[in-house]
Design a protein around this motif. Structure first.
Motif, PDB file in Angstrom:
ATOM      1  N   LYS A  55      43.610  40.351  40.129  1.00 61.82           N
ATOM      2  CA  LYS A  55      44.517  41.198  40.915  1.00 61.82           C
ATOM      3  C   LYS A  55      44.295  40.981  42.406  1.00 61.82           C
ATOM      4  O   LYS A  55      45.262  40.925  43.192  1.00 61.82           O
ATOM      5  CB  LYS A  55      44.294  42.679  40.560  1.00 61.82           C
ATOM      6  N   LEU A  56      43.036  40.836  42.832  1.00 63.00           N
ATOM      7  CA  LEU A  56      42.765  40.554  44.239  1.00 63.00           C
ATOM      8  C   LEU A  56      43.421  39.238  44.657  1.00 63.00           C
ATOM      9  O   LEU A  56      43.973  39.131  45.758  1.00 63.00           O
ATOM     10  CB  LEU A  56      41.258  40.476  44.494  1.00 63.00           C
ATOM     11  N   ALA A  57      43.342  38.245  43.778  1.00 63.97           N
ATOM     12  CA  ALA A  57      43.953  36.949  44.083  1.00 63.97           C
ATOM     13  C   ALA A  57      45.460  37.103  44.280  1.00 63.97           C
ATOM     14  O   ALA A  57      46.043  36.484  45.188  1.00 63.97           O
ATOM     15  CB  ALA A  57      43.656  35.958  42.962  1.00 63.97           C
ATOM     16  N   ARG A  58      46.095  37.903  43.444  1.00 57.73           N
ATOM     17  CA  ARG A  58      47.534  38.135  43.596  1.00 57.73           C
ATOM     18  C   ARG A  58      47.831  38.832  44.918  1.00 57.73           C
ATOM     19  O   ARG A  58      48.820  38.515  45.603  1.00 57.73           O
ATOM     20  CB  ARG A  58      48.054  38.984  42.433  1.00 57.73           C
ATOM     21  N   ASP A  59      46.964  39.793  45.299  1.00 61.46           N
ATOM     22  CA  ASP A  59      47.141  40.482  46.578  1.00 61.46           C
ATOM     23  C   ASP A  59      46.971  39.520  47.745  1.00 61.46           C
ATOM     24  O   ASP A  59      47.717  39.573  48.730  1.00 61.46           O
ATOM     25  CB  ASP A  59      46.144  41.634  46.702  1.00 61.46           C
ATOM     26  N   VAL A  60      45.977  38.639  47.642  1.00 57.30           N
ATOM     27  CA  VAL A  60      45.743  37.647  48.690  1.00 57.30           C
ATOM     28  C   VAL A  60      46.958  36.743  48.843  1.00 57.30           C
ATOM     29  O   VAL A  60      47.442  36.491  49.954  1.00 57.30           O
ATOM     30  CB  VAL A  60      44.481  36.809  48.387  1.00 57.30           C
ATOM     31  N   MET A  61      47.463  36.244  47.726  1.00 59.06           N
ATOM     32  CA  MET A  61      48.608  35.345  47.776  1.00 59.06           C
ATOM     33  C   MET A  61      49.861  36.063  48.265  1.00 59.06           C
ATOM     34  O   MET A  61      50.710  35.483  48.937  1.00 59.06           O
ATOM     35  CB  MET A  61      48.854  34.715  46.408  1.00 59.06           C
TER      36      MET A  61
END
Length: 216
Positions: A55-61
Motif C-alpha cells: 500500500k505504501l508503494a501505491r501511495d508513493v507511485m
C-alpha cells in the motif's frame, strides 16, 4: 491479530498501534526455534508488513508516479523494507547510505558523488524513526545537492516523548516506545533473520548483550 493492530489507514495517516497493544503469541506464527525463548510477542506479523508495504508503494507511485525515482536507503537495517518496497515500486536502486552513530555525521558508502542527485526525484527509504534527528541530518545533506523532489518512506515511527517532531511523507506503522527487532531490525546484530517485527524478552536481551554492555 487484535483489532487495534488492524486499524485502517487512510491516505493521510498510518496504521497506529496503541500503547495497550499486547501483540500475539509466538506459537501462532512460524518463529525460528533458536529465538523461541528470546521473544515476548509477535508485534507485527510478516504478512501484514508486506501488505502495508504494498500500500505504501501505491501511495508513493500515486504521489511520485510518472517520474523516474532514485531510491536512497539509510542505515543497513532498512535493507529488507527497502527491497520489499522497491519490489512494488518500479524504480532503480541508486546507492546506500548510513549514519555514523559515533559522531552523528552522515558517512556515504560507495563512490558516487552526491552531486549526481541534482534534478532527480528522490525517495529516501528508512526502517524506523526513533527521534528523527538522523533523518533530518540526512535530508539536509541531500537537499544541498538540489534534487527536484525529495520524499521519505518509513516502515515504523516510534511514538516517544524524545521525538523532535519529524514526520516522514509515508509511514507504515506508528508504534509505541518499545524496543522491537526482526525484519532486519537487530539487537547487537541478532534477529535480522526474523521475518516478523517482535518485542524482545528480557531473556533475549541478557543472552545477546554485547561485551561492551556486559563490561559496563
Amino acid at each position: 491479530i487484535s483489532s487495534s493492530l488492524r486499524e485502517a489507514a487512510n491516505e493521510d495517516t498510518c496504521v497506529t498501534i496503541s500503547d495497550e497493544e499486547p501483540g500475539d503469541d509466538l506459537d501462532l506464527f512460524c518463529v525460528p526455534n533458536h529465538y523461541a525463548k528470546d521473544l515476548e510477542k509477535v508485534f507485527i506479523p510478516h504478512g501484514l508488513i508486506l501488505d502495508r508495504t504494498e500500500k505504501l508503494a501505491r501511495d508513493v507511485m500515486g504521489d511520485m508516479g510518472g517520474h523516474h525515482i532514485v531510491a536512497l536507503r539509510v542505515l543497513k537495517a532498512g535493507y529488507t523494507f527497502c527491497a520489499d518496497l522497491l519490489d512494488y515500486v518500479k524504480t532503480r536502486f541508486f546507492k546506500s547510505y548510513c549514519n555514523d552513530q559515533s559522531t552523528g555525521a552522515i558517512k556515504v558508502l560507495g563512490g558516487d558523488n552526491l552531486s549526481t542527485l541534482a534534478g532527480k526525484n528522490i525517495l529516501i527509504v528508512e526502517d524506523i524513526i526513533d527521534f528523527g534527528k538522523t533523518m533530518q541530518i540526512f535530508l539536509s545533506l541531500v537537499q544541498q545537492h538540489n534534487p527536484k523532489m525529495v520524499e521519505v518512506a518509513n516502515l515504523l515511527v516510534k511514538r516517544t516523548p524524545r521525538s523532535i517532531g519529524y514526520q516522514p511523507d509515508f509511514v507504515g506503522f506508528e508504534i509505541p516506545d518499545k524496543f522491537v527487532i526482526g525484519y532486519a531490525l537487530d539487537y547487537n546484530e541478532y534477529f535480522r533473520d526474523l521475518n516478523h517485527v517482535c518485542v524482545i524478552s528480557e531473556t533475549g536481551k541478557a543472552k545477546y548483550k554485547s561485551e561492551a554492555e556486559s563490561l559496563g
